[in-house]
Design an enzyme around this catalytic site. Structure first.
Site, PDB file in Angstrom:
ATOM      1  N   LYS A  20       0.838  -1.200   0.000  1.00 41.92           N
ATOM      2  CA  LYS A  20       0.000   0.000   0.000  1.00 41.92           C
ATOM      3  C   LYS A  20       0.878   1.257   0.000  1.00 41.92           C
ATOM      4  CE  LYS A  20      -3.485  -2.472   2.769  1.00 41.92           C
ATOM      5  NZ  LYS A  20      -4.302  -2.421   4.015  1.00 41.92           N
ATOM      6  N   PHE A  68     -14.823   2.694   8.291  1.00 40.91           N
ATOM      7  CA  PHE A  68     -13.518   3.161   7.802  1.00 40.91           C
ATOM      8  C   PHE A  68     -13.382   3.060   6.284  1.00 40.91           C
ATOM      9  CE2 PHE A  68     -13.206  -1.282   9.206  1.00 40.91           C
ATOM     10  CZ  PHE A  68     -12.745  -1.898   8.058  1.00 40.91           C
ATOM     11  N   ARG A  96      -0.750 -14.922   3.823  1.00 40.98           N
ATOM     12  CA  ARG A  96      -1.416 -14.200   4.919  1.00 40.98           C
ATOM     13  C   ARG A  96      -0.662 -14.394   6.237  1.00 40.98           C
ATOM     14  NH1 ARG A  96      -6.097 -10.906   4.318  1.00 40.98           N
ATOM     15  NH2 ARG A  96      -6.957 -11.856   6.190  1.00 40.98           N
ATOM     16  N   THR A 102      -4.644  -8.454  10.651  1.00 40.05           N
ATOM     17  CA  THR A 102      -5.016  -7.132  10.144  1.00 40.05           C
ATOM     18  C   THR A 102      -4.469  -6.001  11.020  1.00 40.05           C
ATOM     19  OG1 THR A 102      -7.010  -8.124   9.239  1.00 40.05           O
ATOM     20  CG2 THR A 102      -6.994  -5.724   9.461  1.00 40.05           C
ATOM     21  N   ARG A 113       3.555  -7.253   9.075  1.00 42.68           N
ATOM     22  CA  ARG A 113       2.898  -6.194   9.852  1.00 42.68           C
ATOM     23  C   ARG A 113       3.437  -6.141  11.282  1.00 42.68           C
ATOM     24  NH1 ARG A 113      -3.139  -7.619   7.557  1.00 42.68           N
ATOM     25  NH2 ARG A 113      -3.154  -6.225   5.748  1.00 42.68           N
ATOM     26  N   GLU A 137      -9.235 -10.673  -7.394  1.00 47.80           N
ATOM     27  CA  GLU A 137      -8.312  -9.543  -7.239  1.00 47.80           C
ATOM     28  C   GLU A 137      -7.246  -9.546  -8.333  1.00 47.80           C
ATOM     29  OE1 GLU A 137      -8.953  -8.852  -2.440  1.00 47.80           O
ATOM     30  OE2 GLU A 137      -7.103  -9.822  -3.105  1.00 47.80           O
TER      31      GLU A 137
HETATM   32  P1  GDP Z   1      -6.860  -7.541   5.759  1.00 51.26           P
HETATM   33  O1  GDP Z   1      -7.418  -8.605   4.849  1.00 51.26           O
HETATM   34  O2  GDP Z   1      -6.024  -8.123   6.864  1.00 51.26           O
HETATM   35  O3  GDP Z   1      -6.116  -6.455   5.020  1.00 51.26           O
HETATM   36  O4  GDP Z   1      -8.092  -6.871   6.525  1.00 51.26           O
HETATM   37  P2  GDP Z   1      -9.586  -6.528   6.021  1.00 51.26           P
HETATM   38  O5  GDP Z   1      -9.864  -7.128   4.690  1.00 51.26           O
HETATM   39  O6  GDP Z   1     -10.507  -6.841   7.160  1.00 51.26           O
HETATM   40  O7  GDP Z   1      -9.537  -4.942   5.910  1.00 51.26           O
HETATM   41  C1  GDP Z   1      -8.926  -4.328   4.800  1.00 51.26           C
HETATM   42  C2  GDP Z   1      -8.102  -3.173   5.291  1.00 51.26           C
HETATM   43  O8  GDP Z   1      -8.983  -2.215   5.911  1.00 51.26           O
HETATM   44  C3  GDP Z   1      -7.093  -3.497   6.377  1.00 51.26           C
HETATM   45  O9  GDP Z   1      -5.882  -4.020   5.880  1.00 51.26           O
HETATM   46  C4  GDP Z   1      -6.895  -2.157   7.025  1.00 51.26           C
HETATM   47  O10 GDP Z   1      -6.020  -1.347   6.244  1.00 51.26           O
HETATM   48  C5  GDP Z   1      -8.287  -1.552   6.931  1.00 51.26           C
HETATM   49  N1  GDP Z   1      -9.011  -1.795   8.190  1.00 51.26           N
HETATM   50  C6  GDP Z   1      -9.548  -2.944   8.634  1.00 51.26           C
HETATM   51  N2  GDP Z   1     -10.134  -2.777   9.837  1.00 51.26           N
HETATM   52  C7  GDP Z   1      -9.956  -1.462  10.137  1.00 51.26           C
HETATM   53  C8  GDP Z   1     -10.325  -0.651  11.254  1.00 51.26           C
HETATM   54  O11 GDP Z   1     -10.941  -1.116  12.208  1.00 51.26           O
HETATM   55  N3  GDP Z   1      -9.972   0.661  11.193  1.00 51.26           N
HETATM   56  C9  GDP Z   1      -9.298   1.195  10.153  1.00 51.26           C
HETATM   57  N4  GDP Z   1      -8.982   2.491  10.171  1.00 51.26           N
HETATM   58  N5  GDP Z   1      -8.918   0.469   9.094  1.00 51.26           N
HETATM   59  C10 GDP Z   1      -9.242  -0.840   9.097  1.00 51.26           C
HETATM   60 MG    MG Z   2      -8.947  -8.464   3.452  1.00 53.51          MG
END
Ligand code: GDP
Ligand code: MG
Length: 162
Positions: A20, A68, A96, A102, A113, A137
């Site tokens: 990102k 968000f 992953r 996350t 991370r 994707e």
């Molecule tokens: P990932 O698959 O681990 O990337 O997580 P998700 O698919 O659930 O969310 C996508 C992206 O949204 C995450 O990588 C974070 O950048 C963002 N995100 C997820 N949960 C939150 C949150 O609670 N707050 C904020 N600000 N960003 C979030």
């Molecule tokens: Mg995701």
């Protein structure tokens, strides 16, 4: 070439990984690529692009009802993203694992991370969360002609096939 190349190819899978804008701006491209490369995964597509906000909304469409979502899409479209496709046995799930959870505060040390990010809104990397998401994707971010299929000399050592 592999004697049982077809069987081996059937085992291979691909996942979409993106660094990102925060990871790109913080100079973490080489560090992150190196973790996938050293593990033994094969890079089959890569490009640096600034996605539009609409594109970011499509990429994150599953999250459109989350509070968000708007900030997330603004952020993803705020600068260069390094989009990649990595290939290898189990790469979707294990990718992953390499990334961590996350929320970087909950990610184990040793994960991308866990080692390199602090807050959930700036967690530097995206990885597909399952086979269907990976297919969608990859198709969203890349044209089929941008995916490069090639035999890697390391594969016979990585997978133990002749
Ligand atoms: P990932 O698959 O681990 O990337 O997580 P998700 O698919 O659930 O969310 C996508 C992206 O949204 C995450 O990588 C974070 O950048 C963002 N995100 C997820 N949960 C939150 C949150 O609670 N707050 C904020 N600000 N960003 C979030
Ligand atoms: Mg995701």
């Amino acid at each position: 070439m592999f004697q049982d190349q077809e069987a081996h190819a059937a085992e291979l899978e691909r996942t979409f990984i993106a660094i990102k804008p925060d990871g790109v701006q913080r100079g973490l491209i080489a560090e992150i690529i190196s973790r996938f490369e050293r593990k033994g995964y094969k890079l089959v597509a890569i490009k640096l692009i600034v996605p539009s906000k609409e594109f970011a909304q499509t990429h994150y469409h599953d999250l459109k009802d989350r509070p968000f979502f708007n900030g997330l899409c603004d952020f993803l479209s705020s600068g260069p993203v390094l989009a990649m496709v990595w290939e290898g046995e189990g790469v979707i799930k294990y990718g992953r694992k390499l990334i961590g959870t996350t929320d970087p505060q909950k990610s184990e040390p040793g994960t991308i991370r866990g080692d390199l990010a602090v807050v959930v809104g700036r967690n530097i990397i995206h990885g597909s969360d399952g086979p269907e998401t990976a297919r969608n994707e990859i198709a969203l971010w890349f044209e089929p002609s941008e995916l490069v299929s090639y035999a890697s000399n390391a594969e016979k050592w990585l997978y133990g096939v002749n």
